[in-house]
Design a protein around this motif. Structure first.
Motif, PDB file in Angstrom:
ATOM      1  N   LYS A 131       2.473   2.152  -3.515  1.00 19.02           N
ATOM      2  CA  LYS A 131       1.423   2.959  -4.230  1.00 19.02           C
ATOM      3  C   LYS A 131       1.672   4.513  -4.251  1.00 19.02           C
TER       4      LYS A 131
ATOM      5  N   ILE B 298      -4.199   1.587   4.960  1.00 16.83           N
ATOM      6  CA  ILE B 298      -3.180   1.329   5.862  1.00 16.83           C
ATOM      7  C   ILE B 298      -3.815   1.648   7.025  1.00 16.83           C
TER       8      ILE B 298
ATOM      9  N   GLU C 119       1.497  -1.451  -0.195  1.00 14.93           N
ATOM     10  CA  GLU C 119       0.335  -0.159  -0.119  1.00 14.93           C
ATOM     11  C   GLU C 119       1.097   1.258   0.037  1.00 14.93           C
ATOM     12  N   PHE C 120       2.089   1.284   0.479  1.00 13.93           N
ATOM     13  CA  PHE C 120       2.993   2.161   1.284  1.00 13.93           C
ATOM     14  C   PHE C 120       3.020   2.289  -0.616  1.00 13.93           C
TER      15      PHE C 120
ATOM     16  N   GLU D  65      -3.310   6.735  -5.147  1.00  7.89           N
ATOM     17  CA  GLU D  65      -3.929   5.587  -5.579  1.00  7.89           C
ATOM     18  C   GLU D  65      -3.657   4.794  -3.797  1.00  7.89           C
ATOM     19  N   GLN D  66      -2.965   5.866  -3.039  1.00 10.71           N
ATOM     20  CA  GLN D  66      -2.790   4.789  -1.280  1.00 10.71           C
ATOM     21  C   GLN D  66      -4.655   5.032  -0.957  1.00 10.71           C
ATOM     22  N   SER D  67      -4.765   3.945   0.026  1.00 12.34           N
ATOM     23  CA  SER D  67      -5.953   4.508   1.013  1.00 12.34           C
ATOM     24  C   SER D  67      -5.245   4.110   1.896  1.00 12.34           C
ATOM     25  N   LYS D  68      -5.721   4.728   2.581  1.00 14.36           N
ATOM     26  CA  LYS D  68      -5.476   5.473   3.942  1.00 14.36           C
ATOM     27  C   LYS D  68      -6.110   5.031   4.922  1.00 14.36           C
TER      28      LYS D  68
END
Length: 131
Positions: free
Chosen positions: A56, A66, A53-54, A60-63
């Motif tokens: 990406k 994460i 995820e990091f 595009e990252q999903s908080k």
């Protein structure tokens, strides 16, 4: 005998020390514990997912993902460290780390001349420098 040979000799002596044996036994017990190994596997999978995820692009990252992965990692880590095997391993490692630190201090004092120059009287009861 050269310094490298003396270091190997010290290493062999350390392997026979009760603190090092305790650490080796704790590691072997943890390696053979299927429940602990499953937890470690879960931890590594979550860590992999978090890293993905990091990695990406920021947009595009999903908080939420994460935060979820971080919480799950923390929870799994807590479970791992709460096992009796890991408690024993941590205690044994602390003892070995203290032993190695003490040995390192002795070597450093020998190099700087503090042992022979009056910096160390050999009685550790009043000295916090080696611990």
């Amino acid at each position: 005998m050269g310094v490298i040979e003396k270091a190997r000799e010290l290493g062999e002596a350390l392997l026979a020390d009760e603190r090092c044996i305790r650490l080796q036994n704790a590691k072997a017990a943890n390696d053979a514990d299927p429940e602990l190994q499953n937890l470690i596997g879960e931890f590594n999978l979550k860590k992999f997912q978090l890293n993905n995820e990091f990695n990406k692009k920021p947009e595009e990252q999903s908080k939420e993902k994460i935060e979820q992965y971080q919480k799950e990692l923390k929870d799994i880590y807590g479970k791992i460290m709460a096992t009796e095997g890991m408690k024993e391993y941590a205690a044994a490692k602390k003892d070995v780390d203290e032993l190695l630190s003490h040995i390192n201090s002795i070597i450093q004092m020998s190099i700087t001349g503090e042992v022979d120059g009056g910096g160390c009287g050999g009685n550790c009861s009043a000295c916090g420098g080696c611990h």
